[in-house]
Design a protein around this motif. Structure first.
Motif, PDB file in Angstrom:
ATOM      1  N   LEU A   2       0.867  -1.046   0.079  1.00 28.82           N
ATOM      2  CA  LEU A   2       0.032   0.017  -0.037  1.00 28.82           C
ATOM      3  C   LEU A   2       0.802   1.273  -0.157  1.00 28.82           C
ATOM      4  CD1 LEU A   2      -2.879  -1.301   2.287  1.00 28.82           C
ATOM      5  CD2 LEU A   2      -3.132  -0.248   0.029  1.00 28.82           C
ATOM      6  N   LYS A   3       0.523   2.139  -0.745  1.00 28.24           N
ATOM      7  CA  LYS A   3       1.255   3.542  -0.776  1.00 28.24           C
ATOM      8  C   LYS A   3       0.111   4.742  -0.406  1.00 28.24           C
ATOM      9  CE  LYS A   3       2.922   2.136  -5.372  1.00 28.24           C
ATOM     10  NZ  LYS A   3       3.101   2.322  -6.608  1.00 28.24           N
ATOM     11  N   PRO A   4       0.639   5.754   0.269  1.00 25.86           N
ATOM     12  CA  PRO A   4      -0.290   6.986   0.802  1.00 25.86           C
ATOM     13  C   PRO A   4      -1.354   7.374  -0.459  1.00 25.86           C
ATOM     14  CG  PRO A   4       2.140   7.251   1.139  1.00 25.86           C
ATOM     15  CD  PRO A   4       2.172   6.168   0.094  1.00 25.86           C
ATOM     16  N   GLU A   5      -1.095   7.134  -1.620  1.00 27.60           N
ATOM     17  CA  GLU A   5      -1.853   7.504  -2.520  1.00 27.60           C
ATOM     18  C   GLU A   5      -3.107   6.639  -2.655  1.00 27.60           C
ATOM     19  OE1 GLU A   5       1.482   7.507  -3.114  1.00 27.60           O
ATOM     20  OE2 GLU A   5       1.805   6.527  -5.052  1.00 27.60           O
ATOM     21  N   ASP A   6      -2.995   5.532  -2.056  1.00 31.94           N
ATOM     22  CA  ASP A   6      -4.073   4.459  -2.055  1.00 31.94           C
ATOM     23  C   ASP A   6      -5.339   5.018  -0.978  1.00 31.94           C
ATOM     24  OD1 ASP A   6      -1.769   1.904  -2.379  1.00 31.94           O
ATOM     25  OD2 ASP A   6      -3.154   2.848  -3.779  1.00 31.94           O
ATOM     26  N   THR A   7      -4.909   6.112  -0.144  1.00 29.20           N
ATOM     27  CA  THR A   7      -5.852   6.470   0.800  1.00 29.20           C
ATOM     28  C   THR A   7      -7.257   7.074   0.263  1.00 29.20           C
ATOM     29  OG1 THR A   7      -3.900   7.295   2.343  1.00 29.20           O
ATOM     30  CG2 THR A   7      -6.117   8.412   2.690  1.00 29.20           C
ATOM     31  N   ALA A   8      -8.085   6.560   0.919  1.00 32.17           N
ATOM     32  CA  ALA A   8      -9.675   6.815   0.235  1.00 32.17           C
ATOM     33  C   ALA A   8     -10.537   6.138   1.087  1.00 32.17           C
ATOM     34  CB  ALA A   8      -9.540   6.348  -1.276  1.00 32.17           C
ATOM     35  N   VAL A   9     -11.887   6.310   0.795  1.00 32.41           N
ATOM     36  CA  VAL A   9     -12.820   5.658   1.080  1.00 32.41           C
ATOM     37  C   VAL A   9     -13.169   4.739  -0.030  1.00 32.41           C
ATOM     38  CG1 VAL A   9     -15.306   5.459   1.732  1.00 32.41           C
ATOM     39  CG2 VAL A   9     -13.896   7.402   2.386  1.00 32.41           C
ATOM     40  N   TYR A  10     -13.310   3.380   0.369  1.00 32.26           N
ATOM     41  CA  TYR A  10     -13.373   2.341  -0.839  1.00 32.26           C
ATOM     42  C   TYR A  10     -14.917   1.630  -0.781  1.00 32.26           C
ATOM     43  CZ  TYR A  10      -8.477   2.048  -1.568  1.00 32.26           C
ATOM     44  OH  TYR A  10      -7.217   2.346  -2.042  1.00 32.26           O
ATOM     45  N   TYR A  11     -15.595   1.650  -1.696  1.00 27.06           N
ATOM     46  CA  TYR A  11     -16.759   1.179  -1.739  1.00 27.06           C
ATOM     47  C   TYR A  11     -16.904  -0.113  -2.638  1.00 27.06           C
ATOM     48  CZ  TYR A  11     -17.856   6.086  -0.919  1.00 27.06           C
ATOM     49  OH  TYR A  11     -17.975   7.324  -0.097  1.00 27.06           O
ATOM     50  N   CYS A  12     -17.696  -0.991  -2.381  1.00 24.85           N
ATOM     51  CA  CYS A  12     -17.836  -2.201  -3.064  1.00 24.85           C
ATOM     52  C   CYS A  12     -19.343  -1.848  -3.843  1.00 24.85           C
ATOM     53  CB  CYS A  12     -17.857  -3.505  -2.428  1.00 24.85           C
ATOM     54  SG  CYS A  12     -19.444  -3.502  -1.176  1.00 24.85           S
ATOM     55  N   TYR A  13     -19.514  -2.545  -4.969  1.00 25.51           N
ATOM     56  CA  TYR A  13     -20.627  -2.745  -6.081  1.00 25.51           C
ATOM     57  C   TYR A  13     -20.800  -4.120  -6.595  1.00 25.51           C
ATOM     58  CZ  TYR A  13     -23.114  -1.873 -10.401  1.00 25.51           C
ATOM     59  OH  TYR A  13     -23.918  -1.733 -11.308  1.00 25.51           O
ATOM     60  N   VAL A  14     -22.167  -4.454  -6.269  1.00 22.62           N
ATOM     61  CA  VAL A  14     -22.476  -5.720  -7.106  1.00 22.62           C
ATOM     62  C   VAL A  14     -23.813  -5.248  -7.792  1.00 22.62           C
ATOM     63  CG1 VAL A  14     -21.809  -7.093  -5.201  1.00 22.62           C
ATOM     64  CG2 VAL A  14     -24.118  -6.262  -5.161  1.00 22.62           C
ATOM     65  N   GLY A  15     -23.731  -5.799  -9.087  1.00 22.68           N
ATOM     66  CA  GLY A  15     -24.858  -5.595 -10.098  1.00 22.68           C
ATOM     67  C   GLY A  15     -24.648  -6.002 -11.493  1.00 22.68           C
ATOM     68  N   TYR A  16     -25.139  -5.144 -12.199  1.00 20.19           N
ATOM     69  CA  TYR A  16     -25.066  -5.285 -13.642  1.00 20.19           C
ATOM     70  C   TYR A  16     -24.498  -4.117 -14.283  1.00 20.19           C
ATOM     71  CZ  TYR A  16     -28.547  -8.829 -12.008  1.00 20.19           C
ATOM     72  OH  TYR A  16     -29.194  -9.754 -11.614  1.00 20.19           O
ATOM     73  N   VAL A  17     -24.324  -4.027 -15.604  1.00 19.05           N
ATOM     74  CA  VAL A  17     -23.727  -3.110 -16.214  1.00 19.05           C
ATOM     75  C   VAL A  17     -24.617  -1.881 -16.090  1.00 19.05           C
ATOM     76  CG1 VAL A  17     -22.749  -2.147 -18.455  1.00 19.05           C
ATOM     77  CG2 VAL A  17     -22.313  -4.472 -17.770  1.00 19.05           C
ATOM     78  N   GLY A  18     -25.861  -2.072 -16.156  1.00 17.87           N
ATOM     79  CA  GLY A  18     -26.743  -0.960 -15.892  1.00 17.87           C
ATOM     80  C   GLY A  18     -27.192  -0.536 -14.909  1.00 17.87           C
ATOM     81  N   GLY A  19     -26.880  -1.278 -13.631  1.00 17.28           N
ATOM     82  CA  GLY A  19     -27.174  -0.655 -12.362  1.00 17.28           C
ATOM     83  C   GLY A  19     -27.096  -1.932 -11.393  1.00 17.28           C
ATOM     84  N   GLY A  20     -26.932  -1.324  -9.938  1.00 17.38           N
ATOM     85  CA  GLY A  20     -26.823  -2.528  -8.826  1.00 17.38           C
ATOM     86  C   GLY A  20     -26.848  -1.684  -7.704  1.00 17.38           C
ATOM     87  N   TYR A  21     -25.877  -2.124  -6.853  1.00 14.65           N
ATOM     88  CA  TYR A  21     -26.152  -1.752  -5.551  1.00 14.65           C
ATOM     89  C   TYR A  21     -24.579  -1.433  -4.856  1.00 14.65           C
ATOM     90  CZ  TYR A  21     -30.551  -4.251  -5.464  1.00 14.65           C
ATOM     91  OH  TYR A  21     -31.668  -4.810  -5.993  1.00 14.65           O
ATOM     92  N   TRP A  22     -24.734  -0.424  -3.899  1.00 18.90           N
ATOM     93  CA  TRP A  22     -23.307   0.281  -3.309  1.00 18.90           C
ATOM     94  C   TRP A  22     -23.196  -0.045  -1.986  1.00 18.90           C
ATOM     95  CZ3 TRP A  22     -19.587   2.045  -6.174  1.00 18.90           C
ATOM     96  CH2 TRP A  22     -19.954   2.354  -7.685  1.00 18.90           C
ATOM     97  N   GLY A  23     -22.181  -0.284  -1.661  1.00 18.55           N
ATOM     98  CA  GLY A  23     -21.979  -0.474   0.117  1.00 18.55           C
ATOM     99  C   GLY A  23     -21.731   1.213   0.582  1.00 18.55           C
ATOM    100  N   GLN A  24     -21.696   1.117   1.806  1.00 23.68           N
ATOM    101  CA  GLN A  24     -21.482   2.518   2.563  1.00 23.68           C
ATOM    102  C   GLN A  24     -20.167   3.017   2.557  1.00 23.68           C
ATOM    103  OE1 GLN A  24     -21.508  -0.204   4.160  1.00 23.68           O
ATOM    104  NE2 GLN A  24     -19.788   0.248   5.505  1.00 23.68           N
ATOM    105  N   GLY A  25     -19.245   2.232   2.205  1.00 22.96           N
ATOM    106  CA  GLY A  25     -17.726   2.535   2.126  1.00 22.96           C
ATOM    107  C   GLY A  25     -16.815   2.225   3.404  1.00 22.96           C
ATOM    108  N   THR A  26     -15.741   2.109   3.196  1.00 27.21           N
ATOM    109  CA  THR A  26     -14.941   1.844   4.407  1.00 27.21           C
ATOM    110  C   THR A  26     -13.526   2.593   4.343  1.00 27.21           C
ATOM    111  OG1 THR A  26     -13.757   0.181   5.813  1.00 27.21           O
ATOM    112  CG2 THR A  26     -13.760  -0.102   3.340  1.00 27.21           C
ATOM    113  N   GLN A  27     -13.137   3.413   5.159  1.00 26.98           N
ATOM    114  CA  GLN A  27     -11.795   4.392   4.790  1.00 26.98           C
ATOM    115  C   GLN A  27     -10.666   3.640   5.221  1.00 26.98           C
ATOM    116  OE1 GLN A  27     -11.934   7.691   4.872  1.00 26.98           O
ATOM    117  NE2 GLN A  27      -9.696   7.258   4.269  1.00 26.98           N
ATOM    118  N   VAL A  28      -9.792   3.742   4.185  1.00 25.87           N
ATOM    119  CA  VAL A  28      -8.467   3.334   3.987  1.00 25.87           C
ATOM    120  C   VAL A  28      -7.385   4.432   4.016  1.00 25.87           C
ATOM    121  CG1 VAL A  28      -6.812   2.018   2.841  1.00 25.87           C
ATOM    122  CG2 VAL A  28      -9.102   1.071   2.981  1.00 25.87           C
TER     123      VAL A  28
END
Length: 115
Positions: A85-111
């Protein structure tokens, strides 16, 4: 409706590793797209890694060779293994599941990558 809960974020020193998990409230078997995105302060959300059925894996150039995405349909969970890991990887990370046209998002986790 599928709810996603990310976990595994936190503070890590440069060069360290983290594994993010994204647990779904229901089966993810039918979803042909799963992915991890991130958003750093003042920047747009960007794709980090994704799996698309029939197309395969995709990684951002900045993480290729360091991050690995995987999915476990039996556990309805998507993972992101992050190494070197590098300092530039710092961000809120979100997961996504679904289809190309739409899906669901998580609330995010801070790294945060910092010494």
């Amino acid at each position: 409706q599928v709810q996603l809960v990310e976990s595994g974020g936190g503070l890590v020193q440069p060069g360290g590793s983290l594994r993010l998990s994204c647990a779904a409230s229901g089966s993810i078997f039918s979803f042909n797209v799963v992915g991890w995105y991130r958003q750093a302060p003042g920047k747009e959300r960007e794709l980090v890694a994704g799996i698309t059925s029939g197309t395969g894996l995709k990684y951002a150039d900045s993480v290729n060779g360091r991050f690995t995405i995987s999915r476990d349909n039996a556990k309805s969970t998507v993972y992101l293994q992050m190494n070197s890991l590098k300092p530039e990887d710092t961000a809120v990370y979100y997961c996504y599941v679904g289809y190309v046209g739409g899906g669901y998002w998580g609330q995010g986790t801070q790294v945060t990558v910092s010494s």
